[in-house]
Motif scaffolding. Structure first.
Motif, PDB file in Angstrom:
ATOM      1  N   LYS A  12       0.827  -1.207   0.000  1.00  0.00           N
ATOM      2  CA  LYS A  12       0.000   0.000   0.000  1.00  0.00           C
ATOM      3  C   LYS A  12       0.865   1.262   0.000  1.00  0.00           C
ATOM      4  N   ASP A  13       1.849   1.277   0.884  1.00  0.00           N
ATOM      5  CA  ASP A  13       2.794   2.405   0.946  1.00  0.00           C
ATOM      6  C   ASP A  13       3.535   2.544  -0.388  1.00  0.00           C
ATOM      7  N   PHE A  14       4.001   1.413  -0.871  1.00  0.00           N
ATOM      8  CA  PHE A  14       4.802   1.340  -2.098  1.00  0.00           C
ATOM      9  C   PHE A  14       4.060   1.994  -3.272  1.00  0.00           C
ATOM     10  N   ILE A  15       2.811   1.611  -3.440  1.00  0.00           N
ATOM     11  CA  ILE A  15       2.003   2.117  -4.558  1.00  0.00           C
ATOM     12  C   ILE A  15       1.676   3.600  -4.384  1.00  0.00           C
ATOM     13  N   ARG A  16       1.287   3.961  -3.174  1.00  0.00           N
ATOM     14  CA  ARG A  16       0.945   5.362  -2.923  1.00  0.00           C
ATOM     15  C   ARG A  16       2.124   6.287  -3.200  1.00  0.00           C
ATOM     16  N   GLU A  17       3.287   5.909  -2.735  1.00  0.00           N
ATOM     17  CA  GLU A  17       4.463   6.776  -2.879  1.00  0.00           C
ATOM     18  C   GLU A  17       4.919   6.893  -4.336  1.00  0.00           C
ATOM     19  N   ILE A  18       4.773   5.817  -5.104  1.00  0.00           N
ATOM     20  CA  ILE A  18       5.121   5.904  -6.531  1.00  0.00           C
ATOM     21  C   ILE A  18       4.103   6.790  -7.243  1.00  0.00           C
ATOM     22  N   ARG A  19       2.812   6.592  -6.942  1.00  0.00           N
ATOM     23  CA  ARG A  19       1.775   7.439  -7.542  1.00  0.00           C
ATOM     24  C   ARG A  19       2.010   8.907  -7.252  1.00  0.00           C
ATOM     25  N   GLN A  20       2.454   9.189  -6.048  1.00  0.00           N
ATOM     26  CA  GLN A  20       2.668  10.586  -5.672  1.00  0.00           C
ATOM     27  C   GLN A  20       4.031  11.111  -6.125  1.00  0.00           C
ATOM     28  N   GLY A  21       4.795  10.242  -6.750  1.00  0.00           N
ATOM     29  CA  GLY A  21       6.076  10.670  -7.314  1.00  0.00           C
ATOM     30  C   GLY A  21       7.159  10.939  -6.285  1.00  0.00           C
ATOM     31  N   LYS A  22       7.008  10.361  -5.101  1.00  0.00           N
ATOM     32  CA  LYS A  22       8.002  10.615  -4.052  1.00  0.00           C
ATOM     33  C   LYS A  22       9.124   9.586  -4.099  1.00  0.00           C
ATOM     34  N   VAL A  23       9.663   9.406  -5.299  1.00  0.00           N
ATOM     35  CA  VAL A  23      10.731   8.427  -5.531  1.00  0.00           C
ATOM     36  C   VAL A  23      11.754   9.021  -6.489  1.00  0.00           C
ATOM     37  N   LYS A  24      12.979   8.496  -6.403  1.00  0.00           N
ATOM     38  CA  LYS A  24      13.922   8.808  -7.478  1.00  0.00           C
ATOM     39  C   LYS A  24      14.758   7.571  -7.806  1.00  0.00           C
ATOM     40  N   ALA A  25      15.213   7.557  -9.051  1.00  0.00           N
ATOM     41  CA  ALA A  25      15.959   6.402  -9.535  1.00  0.00           C
ATOM     42  C   ALA A  25      17.452   6.646  -9.362  1.00  0.00           C
ATOM     43  N   GLU A  26      18.181   5.561  -9.100  1.00  0.00           N
ATOM     44  CA  GLU A  26      19.629   5.680  -8.925  1.00  0.00           C
ATOM     45  C   GLU A  26      20.333   4.446  -9.471  1.00  0.00           C
ATOM     46  N   LYS A  27      21.484   4.703 -10.107  1.00  0.00           N
ATOM     47  CA  LYS A  27      22.332   3.591 -10.517  1.00  0.00           C
ATOM     48  C   LYS A  27      23.451   3.513  -9.485  1.00  0.00           C
ATOM     49  N   ARG A  28      23.594   2.370  -8.832  1.00  0.00           N
ATOM     50  CA  ARG A  28      24.557   2.282  -7.730  1.00  0.00           C
ATOM     51  C   ARG A  28      25.871   1.633  -8.152  1.00  0.00           C
ATOM     52  N   PHE A  29      25.822   0.672  -9.071  1.00  0.00           N
ATOM     53  CA  PHE A  29      27.067   0.068  -9.582  1.00  0.00           C
ATOM     54  C   PHE A  29      26.794  -0.609 -10.910  1.00  0.00           C
TER      55      PHE A  29
END
Ligand SMILES: [Zn+2]
Ligand SMILES: [Zn+2]
Length: 213
Positions: free
Chosen positions: A196-213
């Motif tokens: 539930k948290d996962f979906i809500r936060e992606i919908r609200q755009g509170k994420v960013k993508a990162e390449k770590r290695f």
């Protein structure tokens, strides 16, 4: 802040993967991931089995999300791209166009993320093993930005689409081998305890993508 790899295949349900579900959990700990979304090809883990794995993950402080990666094609059998799907109960084992898939998932209040839209296929320039520019016409919720097969060109195309469409970019390793797990990640601003948290936060755009290695 929480770090998730949201695109991973295990050998349990993806024939092309070498990763056992148990070693995936220990690798998540090893690479300092807070969570993992399992996205097998064409299916979602059965709830009971997933709950067992979740228990093991809980013991290691790793949040698990049960997703799926769905291949789409049009009536002429031409590929329309792979999509990560979260938040719906059933496995999407049928054949869908990208538009149909998005509609089915949204009807059940799930989310759809275009997986590696600009991953180059053998056809070369502007032949993609992904949705490509089709993402502009689809009602998707996010676009996979950081993916091991995304070139600089792909990254700039995805960033352009993100800003035009006003949707976030995610990161996932698409790991089929254990050492790849955590190479590309999605960083959540807020705490994620469950789907539930996962979906809500992606919908609200509170994420960013990162390449770590
Ligand atoms: Zn894929
Ligand atoms: Zn994949």
């Amino acid at each position: 802040m929480m770090v998730f790899d949201i695109h991973v295949h295990t050998r349990k349900y993806s024939d092309c993967s070498f990763i056992s579900p148990e070693e995936l959990i220990s690798q998540a700990v090893e690479t300092h991931l807070d969570g993992i979304a399992i996205t097998e090809h064409g299916m979602r883990w059965p709830d009971q089995e997933f709950a067992k794995l979740q228990k093991l993950a809980d013991a290691h402080g790793v949040v698990l999300i049960n997703g799926q990666e769905i291949y789409t094609s049009n009536a002429k059998n031409e590929m329309e791209g792979d999509f990560l799907v979260f938040g719906i109960k059933q496995s999407l084992t049928g054949r869908y166009s990208a538009q149909e898939l998005s509609e089915i998932v949204h009807k059940e209040r799930g989310i759809v993320i275009a997986a590696h839209p600009y991953k180059l296929s053998r056809g070369g320039k502007s032949h993609y093993y992904g949705a490509g520019d089709r993402i502009y016409k689809l009602p998707i919720d996010a676009i996979e930005l950081c993916h091991p097969d995304h070139t600089e060109m792909a990254l700039s195309k995805v960033r352009k689409a993100m800003s035009k469409l006003g949707i976030p970019g995610t990161g996932g390793s698409d790991a089929h081998k254990i050492f790849k797990v955590g190479s590309c990640v999605t960083v959540f601003e807020n705490k994620i305890c469950d789907e539930k948290d996962f979906i809500r936060e992606i919908r609200q755009g509170k994420v960013k993508a990162e390449k770590r290695f």
